[in-house]
Motif scaffolding. Structure first.
Motif, PDB file in Angstrom:
ATOM      1  N   LEU A  31       0.931  -1.096  -0.323  1.00 20.10           N
ATOM      2  CA  LEU A  31      -0.055  -0.035   0.229  1.00 20.10           C
ATOM      3  C   LEU A  31       0.625   1.176  -0.052  1.00 20.10           C
ATOM      4  N   PRO A  32       0.585   1.894  -0.332  1.00 22.29           N
ATOM      5  CA  PRO A  32       1.018   3.296  -0.344  1.00 22.29           C
ATOM      6  C   PRO A  32       1.477   4.238   0.862  1.00 22.29           C
ATOM      7  N   ASP A  33       1.927   4.415   1.771  1.00 20.62           N
ATOM      8  CA  ASP A  33       2.279   5.000   2.715  1.00 20.62           C
ATOM      9  C   ASP A  33       1.674   5.736   3.270  1.00 20.62           C
ATOM     10  N   GLU A  34       1.332   6.141   4.500  1.00 20.25           N
ATOM     11  CA  GLU A  34       0.161   6.426   5.245  1.00 20.25           C
ATOM     12  C   GLU A  34       0.447   7.090   6.028  1.00 20.25           C
ATOM     13  N   LEU A  35      -0.027   8.869   6.091  1.00 20.41           N
ATOM     14  CA  LEU A  35       0.764   9.620   7.043  1.00 20.41           C
ATOM     15  C   LEU A  35      -0.474   9.158   8.316  1.00 20.41           C
ATOM     16  N   VAL A  36      -0.312   9.154   9.522  1.00 17.69           N
ATOM     17  CA  VAL A  36      -0.704   8.642  10.600  1.00 17.69           C
ATOM     18  C   VAL A  36      -0.870   9.901  11.597  1.00 17.69           C
ATOM     19  N   HIS A  37      -0.720  10.313  12.046  1.00 21.64           N
ATOM     20  CA  HIS A  37      -0.023  11.733  13.008  1.00 21.64           C
ATOM     21  C   HIS A  37       0.887  12.712  12.732  1.00 21.64           C
ATOM     22  N   GLU A  38      -0.145  14.341  12.503  1.00 24.29           N
ATOM     23  CA  GLU A  38       1.567  15.316  12.145  1.00 24.29           C
ATOM     24  C   GLU A  38       1.267  16.095  13.787  1.00 24.29           C
ATOM     25  N   ALA A  39       2.647  16.372  13.551  1.00 24.67           N
ATOM     26  CA  ALA A  39       2.677  17.823  15.049  1.00 24.67           C
ATOM     27  C   ALA A  39       3.506  18.942  13.956  1.00 24.67           C
ATOM     28  N   VAL A  40       3.593  19.741  14.697  1.00 23.86           N
ATOM     29  CA  VAL A  40       4.009  21.136  14.223  1.00 23.86           C
ATOM     30  C   VAL A  40       4.837  22.244  15.247  1.00 23.86           C
ATOM     31  N   ALA A  41       5.790  22.252  15.425  1.00 27.10           N
ATOM     32  CA  ALA A  41       6.518  23.086  16.208  1.00 27.10           C
ATOM     33  C   ALA A  41       7.198  24.744  15.662  1.00 27.10           C
ATOM     34  N   LEU A  42       6.958  25.931  16.689  1.00 30.54           N
ATOM     35  CA  LEU A  42       7.047  27.517  15.672  1.00 30.54           C
ATOM     36  C   LEU A  42       7.765  27.635  17.035  1.00 30.54           C
ATOM     37  N   ASP A  43       9.364  28.540  16.179  1.00 31.61           N
ATOM     38  CA  ASP A  43       9.295  29.398  17.166  1.00 31.61           C
ATOM     39  C   ASP A  43       9.568  30.511  16.457  1.00 31.61           C
ATOM     40  N   ARG A  44       8.974  32.003  16.938  1.00 29.66           N
ATOM     41  CA  ARG A  44       8.479  33.122  16.270  1.00 29.66           C
ATOM     42  C   ARG A  44       8.951  33.997  16.796  1.00 29.66           C
ATOM     43  N   THR A  45      10.285  33.764  18.141  1.00 32.07           N
ATOM     44  CA  THR A  45      11.085  34.421  18.254  1.00 32.07           C
ATOM     45  C   THR A  45      12.194  34.843  18.358  1.00 32.07           C
ATOM     46  N   VAL A  50      11.523  26.637  20.531  1.00 31.88           N
ATOM     47  CA  VAL A  50      10.238  26.137  20.303  1.00 31.88           C
ATOM     48  C   VAL A  50       8.818  27.923  21.220  1.00 31.88           C
ATOM     49  N   ASP A  51       8.088  28.080  20.489  1.00 34.53           N
ATOM     50  CA  ASP A  51       7.350  28.872  21.542  1.00 34.53           C
ATOM     51  C   ASP A  51       5.318  28.835  21.506  1.00 34.53           C
ATOM     52  N   PHE A  52       5.806  27.857  20.431  1.00 33.11           N
ATOM     53  CA  PHE A  52       4.424  27.680  19.879  1.00 33.11           C
ATOM     54  C   PHE A  52       4.229  26.102  19.265  1.00 33.11           C
ATOM     55  N   GLN A  53       3.386  25.453  19.781  1.00 32.58           N
ATOM     56  CA  GLN A  53       3.102  24.062  18.922  1.00 32.58           C
ATOM     57  C   GLN A  53       1.787  23.085  19.190  1.00 32.58           C
ATOM     58  N   SER A  54       1.647  22.709  18.207  1.00 29.94           N
ATOM     59  CA  SER A  54       0.454  21.765  17.648  1.00 29.94           C
ATOM     60  C   SER A  54       0.822  20.516  17.164  1.00 29.94           C
ATOM     61  N   THR A  55       0.377  19.709  19.288  1.00 33.27           N
ATOM     62  CA  THR A  55       1.455  18.362  19.411  1.00 33.27           C
ATOM     63  C   THR A  55       0.446  17.061  19.327  1.00 33.27           C
ATOM     64  N   GLY A  56      -1.058  16.855  20.227  1.00 31.22           N
ATOM     65  CA  GLY A  56      -1.921  15.554  20.088  1.00 31.22           C
ATOM     66  C   GLY A  56      -1.278  14.767  20.957  1.00 31.22           C
ATOM     67  N   ASP A  57      -1.303  13.373  20.305  1.00 30.82           N
ATOM     68  CA  ASP A  57      -0.671  12.357  20.948  1.00 30.82           C
ATOM     69  C   ASP A  57       0.500  11.019  20.297  1.00 30.82           C
ATOM     70  N   ILE A  58       1.337  12.186  20.745  1.00 27.87           N
ATOM     71  CA  ILE A  58       2.574  11.985  19.681  1.00 27.87           C
ATOM     72  C   ILE A  58       3.325  10.897  20.759  1.00 27.87           C
ATOM     73  N   ASP A  59       3.091  10.610  21.267  1.00 31.09           N
ATOM     74  CA  ASP A  59       3.633   9.736  21.772  1.00 31.09           C
ATOM     75  C   ASP A  59       2.416   8.072  21.659  1.00 31.09           C
ATOM     76  N   PHE A  60       1.541   8.980  21.767  1.00 34.15           N
ATOM     77  CA  PHE A  60       0.790   7.142  21.161  1.00 34.15           C
ATOM     78  C   PHE A  60       0.481   6.843  22.379  1.00 34.15           C
ATOM     79  N   ASP A  61       0.186   6.519  23.496  1.00 36.51           N
ATOM     80  CA  ASP A  61      -0.444   6.219  24.702  1.00 36.51           C
ATOM     81  C   ASP A  61      -2.128   6.132  25.112  1.00 36.51           C
ATOM     82  N   GLY A  62      -1.913   7.165  23.925  1.00 40.11           N
ATOM     83  CA  GLY A  62      -3.851   6.903  24.280  1.00 40.11           C
ATOM     84  C   GLY A  62      -4.464   8.152  24.615  1.00 40.11           C
TER      85      GLY A  62
END
Length: 175
Positions: A31-45, A50-62
């Motif tokens: 199958l084609p590779d499947e994107l399961v999760h995304e996260a973003v971190a920003l350094d605005r200063t 990192v100053d801002f981030q969009s995380t979610g469950d990145i250690d996949f513990d639920g």
């Protein structure tokens, strides 16, 4: 197989990386590779942290927890140190991290870091450089597998950041 694709960008084009994008992929040979999760971190200063981030469950513990936020911040702060970044919105350079070897007990003992460069709009990404961090003695501590004198792409700061990224990658439990 699971892998993490990291794209580091200097979106403001001020000579310093300010954005780290993490894409967690699942690969199946049929199958084609499947994107399961995304996260973003920003350094605005522009201070290298990192100053801002969009995380979610990145250690996949639920659950999305403070641990996830700290893990992303630590990982992204190391990625911001790398010279392997992109200017502007393009993503011509990327980094893939994955476990390349497990021991008999199923524990990860080797993390591979592949550096890719997109050569043209019609072609695939080209592997430019690869490093490996291994648990040489079974103590659960990753160390560089060897120094690569042939690669002039990275300095000592890069090498330390790459090793730190390998260690932090294992904390994502994405292997």
């Amino acid at each position: 197989m699971r892998y993490l694709k990291v794209v580091v960008q200097d979106r403001r084009q001020e000579g310093q990386a300010d954005t780290v994008k993490l894409n967690f992929f699942q690969r199946d040979p049929d199958l084609p590779d499947e994107l399961v999760h995304e996260a973003v971190a920003l350094d605005r200063t522009a201070d290298g942290a990192v100053d801002f981030q969009s995380t979610g469950d990145i250690d996949f513990d639920g659950a999305t927890t403070l641990k996830d936020r700290r893990l992303l911040k630590n990982f992204a702060n190391q990625a911001l140190k790398l010279s392997w970044s992109n200017k502007g919105e393009v993503a011509a350079r990327s980094i893939d991290l994955y476990v390349s070897r497990f021991n008999k007990a199923g524990m990860a003992v080797e993390v591979r870091t592949d550096f890719y460069q997109h050569k043209n709009s019609a072609g695939k990404d080209e592997l430019v450089h690869s490093t490996t961090a291994s648990d040489h003695n079974g103590a659960g501590i990753l160390q560089p597998s060897g120094h690569d004198d042939q690669c002039e792409l990275f300095d000592t700061v890069d090498e330390k950041a790459i090793l730190a990224l390998s260690k932090l990658y294992l904390e994502f439990n994405w292997h």
